[in-house]
Design an enzyme around this catalytic site. Structure first.
Site, mmCIF file in Angstrom:
data_model
loop_
_atom_site.group_PDB
_atom_site.id
_atom_site.type_symbol
_atom_site.label_atom_id
_atom_site.label_comp_id
_atom_site.label_asym_id
_atom_site.label_seq_id
_atom_site.Cartn_x
_atom_site.Cartn_y
_atom_site.Cartn_z
ATOM 1 C CB ALA A 225 -0.926 0.007 1.209
ATOM 2 C CG PHE A 226 -0.464 5.520 -0.522
ATOM 3 C CD1 PHE A 226 -1.716 5.107 -0.107
ATOM 4 C CD2 PHE A 226 -0.020 6.777 -0.135
ATOM 5 C CE1 PHE A 226 -2.512 5.923 0.684
ATOM 6 C CE2 PHE A 226 -0.817 7.593 0.655
ATOM 7 C CZ PHE A 226 -2.056 7.169 1.073
ATOM 8 C CE LYS A 227 -2.801 5.256 4.954
ATOM 9 N NZ LYS A 227 -3.809 4.843 3.955
ATOM 10 C CG ASP A 228 4.607 -0.198 2.458
ATOM 11 O OD1 ASP A 228 4.501 -0.343 3.684
ATOM 12 O OD2 ASP A 228 4.216 -1.048 1.629
#
Ligand SMILES: *Cc1c(COP(=O)(O)O)cnc(C)c1O
Length: 467
Positions: free
Chosen positions: A108-111
């Site tokens: 997910a982009f939160k990485d």
């Protein structure tokens, strides 16, 4: 670069303070005192993602941190990403692209931001000889990305609270299997809703007994560092479309991701329109259409990471949209603090409509888009990315109607479809292919604790030393 709080223009904070605190002590959000110009590389000369990250971060960090140290954080943060471009553009049409932001360790982009933030925080704490307790509420993606990023970081202890049995098993395992082998993670499954988890976190963050153990901070998306790190993939997308002024469509909840695009545009990068796409929890769309949002209940959707009524990062934009009108801003923020709702002045509303567009998408439309993109392009979108794509297709039609010069539409894909198999199954009648990273966690030991929705008990767990 110095920063101030959206609720107090006078007090000044440096980069380290802003990074370690997350939220300002007056309850406001940190914003830079001005938008620095961010160097655009000469035409044709595309930088590696890592070099681009250094160029974007440097004006905001100033000389607070040695360049070699920032470079080291960046090199480590993106080393294990599964695409050499880190954030590749996938073309669907000549003028329609997907920006894939699911190549990190938790898909997910939160990485993209948390991998970098964890290294920055650990470095700053070591320099200061201090420790930090992080407390996080999650509906799935944030907790997974935070666990992966902060596991075994020295001087940091992290507690993640999620609603028991209300997140998908793959998301649970992303946290609990990491916790089984990390010495600094505590995962609590609260018998309640995401709102209950969030309420517990807010109370724990303000609890003097908890803070007496070590300073306490949040790493949710209101942390300025996360937004700064997210600016980089917009720049990476622009670089992959040289000579264009791409329009970006962003699946939105807390308004953090789309605001990062706005920040890069303020830094001088050639960005066209920025569109905040919501599901039926559409406060950002109401604000754009009417200049005010209405009191509502959260209704669960197929895109749970966007089931948000109060877009917390919107305060950052509001603080700018009032320009010099400090009385108007104070008035609007006071109303917001009282009710959780915004009522924008005419001027601020007009500015929001000028800087952004917005679109709301139903679950039925989300499923239809998953089907359409799959059958037409053989490409699989997760439900959050499908919300954005629905709005992207609308924007593309609108741009065509307006005539004008064709400019590409870039739709952000913020999670891998394998993370949300039920929605894909609902759309296509078949589950998505699984992902090796998720499969490898399926049989690992898990460590977490189910707790009642009770502040006294949860607090006791944090105050006891047993992790
Ligand atoms: C967190 C998240 C969002 C919402 O992003 P904001 O920055 O809160 O607007 C959208 N999609 C996915 C998959 C997410 O994990």
């Amino acid at each position: 670069m110095l920063y101030h709080s959206t609720r107090n223009l006078d007090a000044q904070f440096d980069f380290a303070a802003v990074t370690l605190a997350g939220l300002a002590s007056d309850g406001g959000l940190y914003i830079p005192n001005s938008w620095p110009s961010i160097p655009v590389s000469p035409a044709g000369e595309a930088l590696r993602y890592q070099d681009l990250a250094l160029a974007v971060l440097t004006p905001f960090v100033g000389d607070a941190i040695p360049q070699a140290v920032i470079q080291q954080w960046i090199a480590e943060a993106y080393r294990d990403f599964t695409s050499p471009l880190v954030a590749p553009l996938h073309p669907l049409e000549e003028d329609l692209y997907v920006l894939e932001l699911f190549h990190g360790p938790t898909l997910a982009f939160k990485d993209y931001a948390l991998q970098l933030l964890a290294r920055a925080m650990a470095w700053l704490l070591e320099q200061r000889g201090s420790r930090l307790q992080l407390i996080v509420a999650t509906s799935g993606d944030t907790g997974a990305a935070a666990a992966a990023a902060f596991a075994n970081r020295p001087n940091i202890e992290m507690t993640i609270i999620y609603p028991h049995e209300r997140i998908v098993p793959a998301q649970r395992r992303q946290m609990t299997t990491v916790a089984a082998t990390a010495n600094n993670l505590r995962i609590l499954a609260v018998e309640g809703s995401f709102d209950d988890a969030q309420r517990l976190v807010k109370q724990l963050l303000l609890d003097p007994a908890v803070a007496a153990r070590a300073p306490v901070a949040a790493v949710n998306s209101i942390n300025w560092f996360r937004l700064m790190a997210q600016m980089v993939y917009y720049a990476a997308a622009c670089q992959q479309l040289p000579g264009q002024q791409p329009n970006f469509v962003v699946p939105s909840g807390n308004f953090g991701n789309v605001y990062a695009g706005y920040a890069l545009k303020q830094g001088g990068w050639p960005i066209g329109r920025l569109l905040a796409a919501t599901n039926h929890n559409d406060a950002l769309f109401q604000l754009w259409r009417d200049g005010r949002s209405q009191a509502n209940q959260v209704r669960p959707s197929l895109s749970p990471a966007m089931d948000i009524l109060i877009p917390s990062n919107f305060e950052r934009y509001v603080a700018e949209a009032y320009g010099g009108d400090t009385a108007g801003l104070a008035d609007t923020l006071a109303g917001y603090q009282r009710t959780g709702l915004y009522q924008l002045s005419g001027g601020a509303h007009a500015r929001y409509r000028q800087d952004f567009t917005a679109s709301a998408v139903s679950d039925a439309e989300t499923l239809a888009t998953i089907r359409e993109i799959h059958s037409r392009y053989d490409y699989l979108l997760d439900p959050h990315s499908a919300v954005a794509m629905t709005a992207a297709l609308r924007l593309r039609e609108q741009l065509a109607d307006e005539g004008g010069q064709a400019s590409s539409v870039v739709s952000l894909a913020c999670a891998h479809p394998a993370k949300f198999p039920d929605a894909i199954h609902q759309a296509l009648g078949i589950p998505p292919p699984s992902h090796p990273l998720l499969e490898s966690q399926a049989n690992l030991p898990e460590r977490y604790q189910v707790v009642p929705n009770d502040l006294t008990l949860v607090r006791q767990i944090l105050l006891s030393d047993a992790g």
